[in-house]
Design a protein around this motif. Structure first.
Motif, mmCIF file in Angstrom:
data_model
loop_
_atom_site.group_PDB
_atom_site.id
_atom_site.type_symbol
_atom_site.label_atom_id
_atom_site.label_comp_id
_atom_site.label_asym_id
_atom_site.label_seq_id
_atom_site.Cartn_x
_atom_site.Cartn_y
_atom_site.Cartn_z
ATOM 1 N N LEU A 84 0.695 -1.251 0.112
ATOM 2 C CA LEU A 84 -0.072 -0.002 -0.141
ATOM 3 C C LEU A 84 0.832 1.029 -0.045
ATOM 4 O O LEU A 84 0.661 2.287 -0.724
ATOM 5 C CB LEU A 84 -0.678 0.095 1.289
ATOM 6 C CG LEU A 84 -2.293 -0.882 1.071
ATOM 7 C CD1 LEU A 84 -2.717 -0.759 2.549
ATOM 8 C CD2 LEU A 84 -3.368 -0.219 0.326
ATOM 9 N N GLU A 85 1.882 1.066 0.815
ATOM 10 C CA GLU A 85 2.525 2.454 1.026
ATOM 11 C C GLU A 85 3.567 2.847 -0.499
ATOM 12 O O GLU A 85 3.565 3.921 -0.818
ATOM 13 C CB GLU A 85 3.643 2.168 2.170
ATOM 14 C CG GLU A 85 4.561 3.459 2.539
ATOM 15 C CD GLU A 85 5.605 3.242 3.439
ATOM 16 O OE1 GLU A 85 5.538 4.086 4.450
ATOM 17 O OE2 GLU A 85 5.952 2.113 3.673
ATOM 18 N N ALA A 86 3.848 1.883 -1.094
ATOM 19 C CA ALA A 86 4.604 2.022 -2.213
ATOM 20 C C ALA A 86 3.637 2.502 -3.317
ATOM 21 O O ALA A 86 4.009 3.311 -4.246
ATOM 22 C CB ALA A 86 5.388 0.528 -2.810
ATOM 23 N N ALA A 87 2.426 1.799 -3.329
ATOM 24 C CA ALA A 87 1.663 2.274 -4.287
ATOM 25 C C ALA A 87 0.910 3.837 -4.186
ATOM 26 O O ALA A 87 0.868 4.443 -4.999
ATOM 27 C CB ALA A 87 0.447 1.342 -4.246
ATOM 28 N N ALA A 88 1.105 4.222 -2.689
ATOM 29 C CA ALA A 88 0.662 5.521 -2.569
ATOM 30 C C ALA A 88 1.533 6.794 -2.953
ATOM 31 O O ALA A 88 1.225 7.646 -3.089
ATOM 32 C CB ALA A 88 0.025 5.522 -1.085
ATOM 33 N N ASP A 89 2.838 6.039 -2.723
ATOM 34 C CA ASP A 89 4.214 7.001 -2.948
ATOM 35 C C ASP A 89 4.003 7.591 -4.424
ATOM 36 O O ASP A 89 4.226 8.402 -4.866
ATOM 37 C CB ASP A 89 5.210 6.422 -2.548
ATOM 38 C CG ASP A 89 5.653 6.402 -1.178
ATOM 39 O OD1 ASP A 89 4.850 7.322 -0.555
ATOM 40 O OD2 ASP A 89 6.530 5.762 -0.545
ATOM 41 N N ARG A 90 3.879 6.070 -5.090
ATOM 42 C CA ARG A 90 3.789 6.391 -6.662
ATOM 43 C C ARG A 90 2.668 7.187 -7.193
ATOM 44 O O ARG A 90 2.948 8.027 -7.965
ATOM 45 C CB ARG A 90 4.246 4.928 -7.478
ATOM 46 C CG ARG A 90 4.059 5.411 -9.143
ATOM 47 C CD ARG A 90 4.565 3.780 -9.907
ATOM 48 N NE ARG A 90 5.813 3.500 -9.749
ATOM 49 C CZ ARG A 90 6.258 2.594 -10.210
ATOM 50 N NH1 ARG A 90 5.342 1.691 -11.029
ATOM 51 N NH2 ARG A 90 7.414 2.144 -9.964
ATOM 52 N N ALA A 91 1.344 6.656 -6.988
ATOM 53 C CA ALA A 91 0.254 7.233 -7.470
ATOM 54 C C ALA A 91 -0.860 7.708 -6.333
ATOM 55 O O ALA A 91 -1.512 6.850 -5.994
ATOM 56 C CB ALA A 91 -0.316 6.233 -8.542
ATOM 57 N N PRO A 92 -0.455 8.941 -5.548
ATOM 58 C CA PRO A 92 -1.376 9.138 -4.431
ATOM 59 C C PRO A 92 -2.687 9.194 -4.828
ATOM 60 O O PRO A 92 -3.669 8.993 -4.035
ATOM 61 C CB PRO A 92 -0.854 10.445 -3.743
ATOM 62 C CG PRO A 92 -0.044 10.846 -5.049
ATOM 63 C CD PRO A 92 0.395 9.683 -5.787
ATOM 64 N N GLU A 93 -3.189 9.960 -5.871
ATOM 65 C CA GLU A 93 -4.411 10.197 -6.306
ATOM 66 C C GLU A 93 -5.434 8.972 -6.546
ATOM 67 O O GLU A 93 -6.494 8.752 -5.962
ATOM 68 C CB GLU A 93 -5.035 11.249 -7.224
ATOM 69 C CG GLU A 93 -4.116 12.595 -6.877
ATOM 70 C CD GLU A 93 -4.356 13.535 -8.009
ATOM 71 O OE1 GLU A 93 -5.302 13.394 -9.096
ATOM 72 O OE2 GLU A 93 -3.969 14.761 -7.974
#
Length: 584
Positions: free
Chosen positions: A60-69
């Motif tokens: 989840l953290e890696a995904a939110a870092d790359r594509a927060p919106e």
């Protein structure tokens, strides 16, 4: 919340800025609940059973870092909201469902969906139910060779937006959930168009947490049913697009997130509303609604307004406590067959302010309302909603924000009550509203035994009836929906009784004397008093003798007096109860 934005919502409407503030509040709540969930996982990793808890948060953290919106959009979906609330209730011992690890393990499916949106890499174990593996707000993978409803872990790899599912029966399944069309192994969530350049609305028949209670199995719509929903929704969007305001009753279709089709099943006779008109929502899933397929786009547009009002109030309740109540079900709601507690009454009042505004905006719109029902429905709903707001103002223990809300809603409806309408339309609406309330009281309320005894003693002695008296909620009200046949007749703009009219038809057609005689004939049948016929008798009697209308305020007292007596003697009893022994 800034005062002007609160007042916009409190008046029953809400600009895009006001609704956006509610959405921000929902985001905060969603993140707090996620934090609680991960704290519980840290305290007891065994909650996730055979799944690997260590991989979920980094994914989840890696995904939110790359594509927060897109990841934040995913976390705000109704699918995540309903699942998260259900799982936390399970962990706190107030809900039930499948094996706990399968409910809690849906967080891994959320993480996988986030990685798909962000295009990041991940290796995860997800909970599968039999032959299905769900990805929140994306769709469902169908697994080969797996039958039944048992839950089991399934390994998946996510890379570059592609999901690879390892199976025990055959080759791996590879899908691109963001772009792949329906196939034997992939069922995407259906999407409904709201207009050029606006977001789509999900038509969700797959997600296990799409209902309001425990997880349920997928219920894929057939092609004909899907086309019907698409047509109805397009009609509803067109109707809502012709609304002239963003006040109460105004709705921007793109504000809706999800519609869940609902189908009547065995046992729906206990519903407090007709099954074909069922709709529902939950504060855990903002802008989502469960809806039984309506007959036309106008009905769907009304339902969308109704349920979005519930979403707005639910979000407001997450920010402010509005009232304190014991949740005892004893209050009248004109849109229900059963008694309601005050929180339910507040939700109903807020929803029906929106519905009233919806019909106000439809007046004169012959394209949306070719039958011309809008003036009548506006007239009736404004009366009924104002009655409920009065109950809330006098009976509810409101907080400061709660008082402000009820005051603003009352101001909105009071303004509508001053708007002129055809007097005959207003009279029909008022008659229908009174009819429903009288029958509701006869079905749901009982005169207390002490009050009944005092009344009977006074009647026999010729003394004046004592005012007031205890009223009890019936222990056997038959809370299923009861058909209000008179309401259907009152809705007709012009009505004349036919050659063999029923009692209801005679009453609505304006012949109360013949109606009272017809109701009297029905009430001579041995057995318990029929509340529909008894309410009709009272309505006919008070039409003939307007000075007796006070009977309609407490019809359960009259029912207590006449039970077991022949209807031919009731007129004297009615005159006595309404006006005392000196009335002739």
């Amino acid at each position: 919340m800034p005062g002007p934005l609160f007042d916009e919502i409190a008046a029953g409407g809400g600009s895009p800025e006001a609704v956006a503030f509610l959405v921000r509040g929902e985001r905060t709540r969603r993140l707090l609940l996620l934090r609680e969930l991960f704290d519980l996982f840290d305290a007891d990793p065994r909650i996730l059973g055979p799944l690997d808890a260590r991989t979920v948060w980094p994914t989840l953290e890696a995904a939110a870092d790359r594509a927060p919106e897109p990841v934040e959009t995913l976390l705000l979906t109704p699918q995540v909201g309903s699942w998260l609330a259900h799982t936390l209730r399970r962990l706190h011992g107030t809900a039930s469902g499948p094996p706990l690890w399968a409910d809690a393990g849906q967080i891994a499916a959320v993480a996988a969906a986030a990685a798909v949106h962000a295009g990041t890499d991940a290796e995860l174990l997800l909970p599968a139910r039999g032959g299905t593996l769900g990805l929140p707000a994306l769709g469902m993978v169908r697994l080969p060779g797996t039958d039944g409803g048992d839950y089991h872990p399934v390994g998946v790899t996510v890379s570059g937006g592609t999901l690879t599912v390892r199976t025990d029966h055959g080759p791996d399944i590879v899908v691109r959930p963001l772009t792949e069309r329906e196939s034997p192994h992939w069922l995407p969530v259906h999407r409904l168009e709201t207009g050029p350049g606006t977001r789509t609305v999900q038509l969700d028949d797959l997600d296990p947490y799409r209902d309001l209670d425990e997880p349920i199995a997928p219920g894929r719509l057939g092609p004909d049913e899907l086309r019907c929903w698409q047509r109805l929704f397009a009609d509803a969007v067109a109707i809502l697009g012709r609304g002239g305001t963003v006040g109460a009753g105004g709705l921007r279709p793109e504000e809706i997130s999800r519609i869940v089709p609902w189908h009547a099943e065995d046992g729906d006779a206990d519903l407090p509303i007709p099954a074909e008109g069922l709709s529902a929502s939950t504060g855990d899933a903002f802008a989502s609604m469960v809806i039984a397929r309506p007959p036309d786009g106008l009905a769907l547009a009304e339902t969308l307004v109704h349920e979005f009002q519930h979403s707005k109030l639910g979000a407001l309740l997450h920010l402010f406590p509005l009232l304190d109540d014991d949740r005892a079900e004893r209050h009248y709601a004109p849109w229900r067959a059963d008694p309601r507690h005050l929180p339910g009454l507040l939700h109903g009042a807020y929803a029906f302010v929106g519905v009233t505004g919806f019909w106000r905006e439809r007046i004169g719109d012959t394209g949306a309302d070719p039958d011309g029902r809008a003036p009548y429905l506006f007239a009736m709903r404004r009366l009924q909603t104002r009655m409920v707001l009065r109950t809330l103002a006098t009976e509810a223990r409101l907080t400061g924000p709660g008082r402000r809300l009820v005051t603003r809603l009352s101001e909105t409806v009071d303004g509508w009550l001053r708007e002129p309408l055809d007097p005959a339309t207003v009279a029909r609406a008022r008659a229908s509203a009174v009819s429903h309330r009288v029958e509701w009281r006869l079905r749901n309320l009982r005169c207390g035994e002490d009050d009944r005894g005092t009344l009977l003693k006074a009647l026999r002695s010729g003394a004046a009836p004592a005012p007031g008296g205890q009223v009890l909620v019936a222990t056997d009200p038959g809370r299923g929906h009861w058909q209000d046949g008179r309401a259907r007749l009152y809705r007709l703009r012009e009505f004349e009784a036919g050659p063999s009219p029923s009692a209801d038809e005679l009453l609505v057609a304006g012949d109360p004397e013949a109606a009272r005689a017809a109701y009297t004939a029905q009430l001579r049948v041995p057995g318990p008093l029929d509340p529909h016929a008894l309410s009709g008798w009272l309505l006919a009697h008070t039409a003939l003798r307007p000075h007796d209308r006070r009977l309609l305020a407490r019809p359960e007292r009259f029912a207590a007096l006449v039970e077991g007596t022949p209807p031919d003697d009731w007129t004297r009893t009615a005159r006595w109860l309404a006006g005392g022994p000196d009335v002739h």
